[in-house]
Design an enzyme around this catalytic site. Sequence first.
Site, short mmCIF file in Angstrom:
data_model
loop_
_atom_site.label_atom_id
_atom_site.label_comp_id
_atom_site.label_asym_id
_atom_site.label_seq_id
_atom_site.Cartn_x
_atom_site.Cartn_y
_atom_site.Cartn_z
N HIS A 124 7.71 2.88 -11.47
CA HIS A 124 6.28 3.07 -11.18
C HIS A 124 6.10 4.53 -10.76
CE1 HIS A 124 2.57 2.64 -8.75
NE2 HIS A 124 2.36 1.50 -9.40
N ASP A 201 12.85 0.03 -4.55
CA ASP A 201 11.41 -0.23 -4.59
C ASP A 201 11.23 -1.74 -4.73
OD1 ASP A 201 8.84 -0.77 -5.34
OD2 ASP A 201 8.68 0.85 -6.81
N GLN A 204 7.70 -5.34 -6.23
CA GLN A 204 7.56 -6.54 -7.06
C GLN A 204 8.63 -7.59 -6.78
OE1 GLN A 204 4.91 -7.09 -8.57
NE2 GLN A 204 4.04 -5.05 -8.81
N LYS A 227 0.77 -7.24 -2.09
CA LYS A 227 1.33 -7.94 -3.26
C LYS A 227 2.04 -9.23 -2.85
CE LYS A 227 2.08 -3.61 -5.75
NZ LYS A 227 1.06 -3.59 -6.82
N CYS A 366 0.56 2.42 -14.22
CA CYS A 366 1.28 3.43 -13.41
C CYS A 366 2.75 3.54 -13.83
CB CYS A 366 1.18 3.14 -11.92
SG CYS A 366 -0.48 3.26 -11.30
N1 PLP Z 1 6.31 0.06 -7.26
C1 PLP Z 1 6.04 -0.93 -8.10
C2 PLP Z 1 7.12 -1.51 -8.95
C3 PLP Z 1 4.74 -1.41 -8.20
O1 PLP Z 1 4.44 -2.40 -9.06
C4 PLP Z 1 3.73 -0.84 -7.40
C5 PLP Z 1 2.31 -1.27 -7.53
O2 PLP Z 1 1.90 -1.81 -8.50
C6 PLP Z 1 4.08 0.18 -6.53
C7 PLP Z 1 5.38 0.61 -6.48
C8 PLP Z 1 3.06 0.86 -5.65
O3 PLP Z 1 2.55 -0.03 -4.73
P1 PLP Z 1 1.36 0.43 -3.77
O4 PLP Z 1 0.26 0.88 -4.66
O5 PLP Z 1 1.04 -0.78 -2.98
O6 PLP Z 1 1.91 1.55 -2.95
#
Ligand code: PLP
Length: 408
Positions: A124, A201, A204, A227, A366
Amino acid sequence: MTFDVNQIRADFPVLQREVRPGVPVVYLDSTATAQKPLAVLQAMEEYYRRSNANIHRGVHTLAEEATALYEQAREKIARFINAPSSRQVIYTRNTTEAINLVAYSWARTHLSAGDLVILTEMEHHSNLVPWHMLAMERGIRLEFIPVTESGLLDLETYRQLLEQAPKLVAFTHMSNVLGTINPAEEIIRLAHQAGAVTLLDGAQSVPHFAVDVQALDVDFLAFSAHKMCGPTGIGVLYGKADLLEAMPPFLGGGDMIREVKLRAFKPNTLPHKFEAGTPAIAEAVGLGAACDYLTDVGMDAIAAHEHEITAYALERLEEIPGVKLFGPSAEHKGGVAAFTLEGVHPHDVAQILDQDGIAVRAGHHCAQPLHEKFHIPATSRASFYLYSTKEEVDKLVQGIYKVKKYFG
Ligand code: PLP
């Protein structure tokens, strides 16, 4: 508690609504943000109704109650990810801020020109851009574990990259586009053997299956409350105690200090050293309630349910002529189905599905480099959570046939 999806759905007020008269919402966008159960909404409302006050600084009853609720939530989160201590749970705004905290505090202390950071091609943007910024500022090098055609990480190339002695391996536990669940334990073990620090990270993964930071032996874990049935505005950085202890503060201000003079300050102890200013108190309470809710339902039961729904969705979507699915087969995958429909732009797919109340997302989610890898600008993405049903998958499939008819 036995897993009963209808009983679970009754806990989520949004799932009872119609987007237009006679058109119930079919929410297939939980990867972007999950819906919130009553238990979370009530915990936050109760906090504001009964105990609202600023934390840590007051001696009056409300301030003490608010502080206790805020810190109790931290304990719940620590238990949820099996952290050795709640001191290692730092509240942030979201996953993005948690990763940036590591990039600013740990990486700017430890990395200099020429040092290697290994990422993957399925990251992401929140686990790409902070490292791009550091590459521009410090001249660190970035290398990427490639993604295979079937949407898995190429671990052979990873082993070769490790020979270059990286300082950090930062990767997603589960792709928000391909749904791939990466073999985190193995990736972390190999990184440690090569002397690298690891950042996972968990945006998910933490919401969808049991993540145990001690079993994984991960150095840093980032995730977002919104999430995992919790509110927006709060996320978490977990870190190993010795790393966090040695790191300088990220943001400066109230609460993160032990002592301030006109020309100097002494930082606070963990976890407060990283929590400057008035934090998201009600949101912390909400996140604690979300941990309780998910634990009561059972993370293994949630993972099993999502697996069943995803396998069914992939099977049904595959049958539709013109649909191309991205990512691995259900055995390697969480609850995400990203697809293209031949001859129709993903935004048009999403817009027409919305006419029937079906909420899917369209775009690059993203993860632009990943889409470039597959030579597509965008996908439509349906995603599933504990409250998703096979009937909703059926509605999605009917909706896609309607889109095809519409576009002739
Ligand atoms: N990493 C992953 C794999 C994601 O799917 C997301 C959000 O969709 C993020 C990071 C970023 O999350 P946030 O926007 O809550 O910081």
